[in-house]
Motif scaffolding. Structure first.
Motif, PDB file in Angstrom:
ATOM      1  N   UNK A   1      72.254  33.324   9.582  1.00 55.61           N
ATOM      2  CA  UNK A   1      72.970  34.488  10.100  1.00 55.61           C
ATOM      3  C   UNK A   1      72.173  35.235  11.168  1.00 55.61           C
ATOM      4  N   UNK A   2      70.923  35.521  10.890  1.00 56.01           N
ATOM      5  CA  UNK A   2      70.103  36.310  11.814  1.00 56.01           C
ATOM      6  C   UNK A   2      69.384  35.473  12.860  1.00 56.01           C
ATOM      7  N   UNK A   3      69.206  34.180  12.570  1.00 58.49           N
ATOM      8  CA  UNK A   3      68.448  33.328  13.478  1.00 58.49           C
ATOM      9  C   UNK A   3      66.950  33.482  13.320  1.00 58.49           C
ATOM     10  N   UNK A   4      66.513  34.321  12.403  1.00 54.60           N
ATOM     11  CA  UNK A   4      65.084  34.559  12.186  1.00 54.60           C
ATOM     12  C   UNK A   4      64.453  33.376  11.436  1.00 54.60           C
ATOM     13  N   UNK A   5      63.222  33.071  11.820  1.00 53.07           N
ATOM     14  CA  UNK A   5      62.464  32.031  11.131  1.00 53.07           C
ATOM     15  C   UNK A   5      61.509  32.675  10.136  1.00 53.07           C
TER      16      UNK A   5
END
Length: 377
Positions: free
Chosen positions: A337-341
């Motif tokens: 959803x956020x694209x955060x790793x």
């Protein structure tokens, strides 16, 4: 060409070792053996015919080494990195008539032990004249243009946040701006010192006796000190160097062969600095870089695909399968959803091992691409 006094001394040593072979031409098939050690760089031939040359680099020393071919001004024509003790790697370089330098870098630091290479004559086959290879290079050039515009925009935002003292904003922008840099790093690497002063790590800067600058100098201040004090000059220099790389990339786009080498080089980046966690050692944002390197390698292969499918369709199928497997292994560490790793320091040893194995599996077929390209003229 510039080099340090220490490197000049090493060149003198290498010249004395190489005197007996300096007049020998390359083998009939265009191969040149390079025996690298911790104190010498024995090149089997220094008089080469114009066109593709395969440097067969063997590390006979105790330190990890690299081999570079430099044109005037230390512009990198080709490189092979991270050659461990006892290992061998091939480097295929398409060299027009002119004077060059071959350099072994024991420990992967410094200007290297250098030997002058003289290239004469007209190539039996000119890779740059192949319409298919021209189209591949042009396709990748368009990809680079799309990435460099975003690179400048995001780096400017990052620099502005640093200079404004906005620590949280700068931290958020750091991996996002670097994504565009990491996707096209083969471009930056051909322009001498621009890559190390922009993206070099602290231990390497110390080993080479230079100031620690660029992305990682600011990263350290943000995550270790938690502020941006004293970072304005480094931020300004970072943006200036990024813009310089972008301008040079327009003037000297990669050839198809450099593109093939670059696709492998990006995976080597993952297999060394990223997989160990030493690249972004302060922020632990390595997986952003990891993914960007893979995407850059995919873009290079995509540009070369028409050539590769014609010459070796089975190789293309294998590369596609290995890319898919690596993406599957990597993408589970990203929030959809956020694209955060996730932070790289949160991965278990088993998870890191799986990523490392997937990279190694892909690296093997990618290593064959340059030879296929060289044979496709």
């Amino acid at each position: 060409m510039h080099r340090s006094l220490a490197a000049t001394g090493l060149v003198a040593v290498s010249l004395s070792l190489l005197g007996a072979c300096a007049e020998k031409p390359a083998a009939g098939d265009g191969t040149v053996a390079v025996a690298a050690s911790d104190s010498s760089c024995e090149v089997s031939a220094t008089k080469l015919d114009a066109g593709p040359t395969t440097f067969q680099v063997t590390n006979k020393g105790s330190k990890v080494t690299e081999f570079y071919v430099y044109a005037e001004g230390d512009r990198i024509m080709g490189e092979v990195e991270n050659v461990g003790p006892g290992l061998s790697r091939d480097l295929v370089v398409d060299l027009p008539k002119g004077s060059y330098e071959g350099a072994c870098k024991p420990g992967m630091v410094g200007d290297g032990i250098r030997q002058t290479l003289s290239v004469t004559g007209a190539p039996a086959k000119d890779l740059s004249d192949s319409e298919e290879l021209k189209a591949a290079a042009a396709s990748y050039e368009r990809y680079v243009e799309s990435q460099t515009g975003a690179l400048i925009d995001k780096t400017t935002e990052f620099v502005d946040a640093v200079k404004a003292g906005e620590v949280d904003e700068a931290k958020a922008l750091f991996p996002r701006a670097r994504t565009y840099w990491e996707r096209i790093e083969p471009v930056a690497e051909i322009f001498g010192d621009l890559d190390p002063i922009t993206d070099g790590r602290e231990p390497d800067a110390k080993a080479e006796g230079r100031d620690f600058t660029g992305w990682h100098r600011i990263e350290k201040q943000l995550w270790v000190e938690g502020d941006t004090r004293g970072m304005d000059p480094y931020a300004d220099e970072l943006l200036a160097n990024v813009k310089k790389v972008v301008e040079l990339s327009k003037e000297q786009p990669l050839t198809a062969l450099q593109l093939a080498q670059g696709s492998k080089g990006l995976l080597d980046e993952v297999a060394t600095g990223k997989i160990t966690g030493e690249e972004d050692e302060f922020s632990h944002t390595d997986l952003w870089d990891f993914k960007a390197n893979i995407e850059g390698s995919q873009a290079a292969i995509a540009a070369l695909r028409p050539v590769l499918e014609k010459a070796d369709p089975e190789l293309v199928t294998l590369i596609d399968q290995r890319f898919e497997a690596l993406d599957t292994e990597l993408d589970q560490h990203q929030d959809a959803d956020s694209g955060e790793w996730v932070g790289y320091d949160t991965l278990t040893k088993a998870q890191v091992k799986k990523l490392s194995d997937a990279v190694a599996a892909l690296s093997e077929p990618i290593s064959k691409v340059a030879a296929v390209v060289a044979a496709s003229a």
